[in-house]
Design a protein around this motif. Sequence first.
Motif, PDB file in Angstrom:
ATOM      1  N   SER A  55       0.800  -1.236   0.000  1.00 34.34           N
ATOM      2  CA  SER A  55       0.000   0.000   0.000  1.00 34.34           C
ATOM      3  C   SER A  55       0.825   1.275   0.000  1.00 34.34           C
ATOM      4  N   GLY A  56       2.063   1.168   0.494  1.00 35.18           N
ATOM      5  CA  GLY A  56       2.870   2.374   0.665  1.00 35.18           C
ATOM      6  C   GLY A  56       2.411   3.214   1.839  1.00 35.18           C
ATOM      7  N   HIS A  57       1.637   2.606   2.753  1.00 35.19           N
ATOM      8  CA  HIS A  57       1.084   3.303   3.916  1.00 35.19           C
ATOM      9  C   HIS A  57       1.629   2.703   5.202  1.00 35.19           C
ATOM     10  N   SER A  58       1.626   3.517   6.244  1.00 34.44           N
ATOM     11  CA  SER A  58       2.067   3.067   7.562  1.00 34.44           C
ATOM     12  C   SER A  58       1.399   3.939   8.619  1.00 34.44           C
ATOM     13  N   LEU A  59       1.782   3.728   9.866  1.00 29.45           N
ATOM     14  CA  LEU A  59       1.327   4.568  10.971  1.00 29.45           C
ATOM     15  C   LEU A  59       2.518   5.313  11.547  1.00 29.45           C
ATOM     16  N   PHE A  60       2.316   6.583  11.866  1.00 29.65           N
ATOM     17  CA  PHE A  60       3.304   7.387  12.583  1.00 29.65           C
ATOM     18  C   PHE A  60       2.697   7.761  13.930  1.00 29.65           C
ATOM     19  N   THR A  61       3.517   7.800  14.967  1.00 36.13           N
ATOM     20  CA  THR A  61       3.057   8.214  16.285  1.00 36.13           C
ATOM     21  C   THR A  61       3.074   9.735  16.357  1.00 36.13           C
ATOM     22  N   ASP A  88     -10.750   7.614  13.664  1.00 43.16           N
ATOM     23  CA  ASP A  88     -11.482   8.285  12.595  1.00 43.16           C
ATOM     24  C   ASP A  88     -10.885   7.762  11.292  1.00 43.16           C
ATOM     25  N   ARG A  89     -11.069   8.449  10.200  1.00 44.33           N
ATOM     26  CA  ARG A  89     -10.627   7.885   8.922  1.00 44.33           C
ATOM     27  C   ARG A  89      -9.115   7.901   8.726  1.00 44.33           C
ATOM     28  N   LYS A  90      -8.379   8.634   9.585  1.00 44.13           N
ATOM     29  CA  LYS A  90      -6.922   8.724   9.458  1.00 44.13           C
ATOM     30  C   LYS A  90      -6.160   8.451  10.757  1.00 44.13           C
ATOM     31  N   ARG A  91      -6.837   8.432  11.898  1.00 44.40           N
ATOM     32  CA  ARG A  91      -6.132   8.354  13.181  1.00 44.40           C
ATOM     33  C   ARG A  91      -6.672   7.232  14.053  1.00 44.40           C
ATOM     34  N   LEU A  92      -5.789   6.793  14.962  1.00 50.46           N
ATOM     35  CA  LEU A  92      -6.144   5.804  15.976  1.00 50.46           C
ATOM     36  C   LEU A  92      -5.704   6.325  17.332  1.00 50.46           C
ATOM     37  N   GLN A  93      -6.524   6.109  18.338  1.00 49.07           N
ATOM     38  CA  GLN A  93      -6.146   6.380  19.723  1.00 49.07           C
ATOM     39  C   GLN A  93      -6.076   5.024  20.411  1.00 49.07           C
ATOM     40  N   LEU A  94      -4.867   4.653  20.825  1.00 49.09           N
ATOM     41  CA  LEU A  94      -4.626   3.354  21.462  1.00 49.09           C
ATOM     42  C   LEU A  94      -4.260   3.524  22.916  1.00 49.09           C
ATOM     43  N   TYR A  95      -4.533   2.493  23.675  1.00 52.12           N
ATOM     44  CA  TYR A  95      -4.114   2.420  25.074  1.00 52.12           C
ATOM     45  C   TYR A  95      -3.392   1.093  25.253  1.00 52.12           C
ATOM     46  N   HIS A  96      -2.120   1.163  25.648  1.00 53.32           N
ATOM     47  CA  HIS A  96      -1.332  -0.021  25.963  1.00 53.32           C
ATOM     48  C   HIS A  96      -1.159  -0.084  27.481  1.00 53.32           C
ATOM     49  N   SER A  97      -1.246  -1.282  28.028  1.00 54.40           N
ATOM     50  CA  SER A  97      -0.909  -1.475  29.434  1.00 54.40           C
ATOM     51  C   SER A  97       0.054  -2.653  29.545  1.00 54.40           C
ATOM     52  N   LEU A  98       1.045  -2.496  30.401  1.00 57.41           N
ATOM     53  CA  LEU A  98       2.058  -3.521  30.626  1.00 57.41           C
ATOM     54  C   LEU A  98       1.702  -4.284  31.898  1.00 57.41           C
ATOM     55  N   HIS A  99       1.777  -5.608  31.828  1.00 63.20           N
ATOM     56  CA  HIS A  99       1.390  -6.478  32.958  1.00 63.20           C
ATOM     57  C   HIS A  99       2.396  -7.600  33.118  1.00 63.20           C
ATOM     58  N   ARG A 100       2.545  -8.093  34.346  1.00 63.76           N
ATOM     59  CA  ARG A 100       3.217  -9.377  34.513  1.00 63.76           C
ATOM     60  C   ARG A 100       2.326 -10.394  33.820  1.00 63.76           C
ATOM     61  N   ALA A 101       2.919 -11.341  33.132  1.00 61.02           N
ATOM     62  CA  ALA A 101       2.151 -12.303  32.341  1.00 61.02           C
ATOM     63  C   ALA A 101       1.036 -12.928  33.172  1.00 61.02           C
ATOM     64  N   GLY A 102      -0.178 -12.813  32.662  1.00 61.17           N
ATOM     65  CA  GLY A 102      -1.335 -13.423  33.295  1.00 61.17           C
ATOM     66  C   GLY A 102      -1.900 -12.692  34.493  1.00 61.17           C
ATOM     67  N   GLN A 103      -1.348 -11.541  34.850  1.00 64.63           N
ATOM     68  CA  GLN A 103      -1.842 -10.800  36.016  1.00 64.63           C
ATOM     69  C   GLN A 103      -2.586  -9.548  35.577  1.00 64.63           C
ATOM     70  N   ASP A 104      -3.489  -9.088  36.434  1.00 61.43           N
ATOM     71  CA  ASP A 104      -4.328  -7.942  36.090  1.00 61.43           C
ATOM     72  C   ASP A 104      -3.691  -6.586  36.366  1.00 61.43           C
ATOM     73  N   GLN A 112      -1.677   6.562  23.192  1.00 64.42           N
ATOM     74  CA  GLN A 112      -0.997   7.010  21.981  1.00 64.42           C
ATOM     75  C   GLN A 112      -1.982   7.444  20.909  1.00 64.42           C
ATOM     76  N   MET A 113      -1.590   8.460  20.157  1.00 65.94           N
ATOM     77  CA  MET A 113      -2.330   8.903  18.979  1.00 65.94           C
ATOM     78  C   MET A 113      -1.466   8.600  17.769  1.00 65.94           C
ATOM     79  N   LEU A 114      -2.005   7.837  16.839  1.00 67.33           N
ATOM     80  CA  LEU A 114      -1.279   7.411  15.651  1.00 67.33           C
ATOM     81  C   LEU A 114      -1.959   7.961  14.406  1.00 67.33           C
ATOM     82  N   LEU A 115      -1.163   8.305  13.410  1.00 65.82           N
ATOM     83  CA  LEU A 115      -1.664   8.858  12.154  1.00 65.82           C
ATOM     84  C   LEU A 115      -1.318   7.924  11.017  1.00 65.82           C
ATOM     85  N   HIS A 116      -2.301   7.637  10.176  1.00 68.88           N
ATOM     86  CA  HIS A 116      -2.091   6.827   8.979  1.00 68.88           C
ATOM     87  C   HIS A 116      -1.493   7.721   7.904  1.00 68.88           C
TER      88      HIS A 116
END
Length: 159
Positions: A55-61, A88-104, A112-116
């Motif tokens: 596609s020649g497309h990617s995401l930038f933060t 929306d048609r060009k952006r994503l708002q993501l939420y990442h959380s880091l956890h010990r494996a299998g724990q809440d 993060q806000m990402l732009l296509h």
Amino acid sequence: MPSNAPLTTYQTPILAEWVDYNGHLRDAFYLLLFSYATDAFMDHIGLDSSGRKASGHSLFTLECHLNYLHEVKQGEAVEVRTQLLAHDRKRLQLYHSLHRAGQDEALAASEQMLLHVELAGPRSAPFAAPVLARIEALAETHRALPRPAYVGRVIGLPG
């Protein structure tokens, strides 16, 4: 995890070279883990390496907020869980959380806000229909998830 749960996008043990003089994960490596999780998220929505090449497309933060919540030590097995908050048609708002494996309990959080983008420009571009369809399907499953505690935070001292 059920389909309406955040995606587990990255899993790893904490490597010795990621640990500082205090025996803790260095602050920069929290962002590295979240960056790898974003890459896996891109794969999930069809922007993997072959999709980007075709596609020649990617995401930038555009913006990233990072909250350090608990110590992480060498050798611990951790995982990143990713929730799509909005798009929306060009952006994503993501939420990442880091956890010990299998724990809440979250050890760290990143909003993060990402732009296509069209890489030839580079310039912003709307998502292609197949990618947007995957995003919309994921948005529908994540719509019922609770709003994470560390979304929309602002840094500042009072007064």
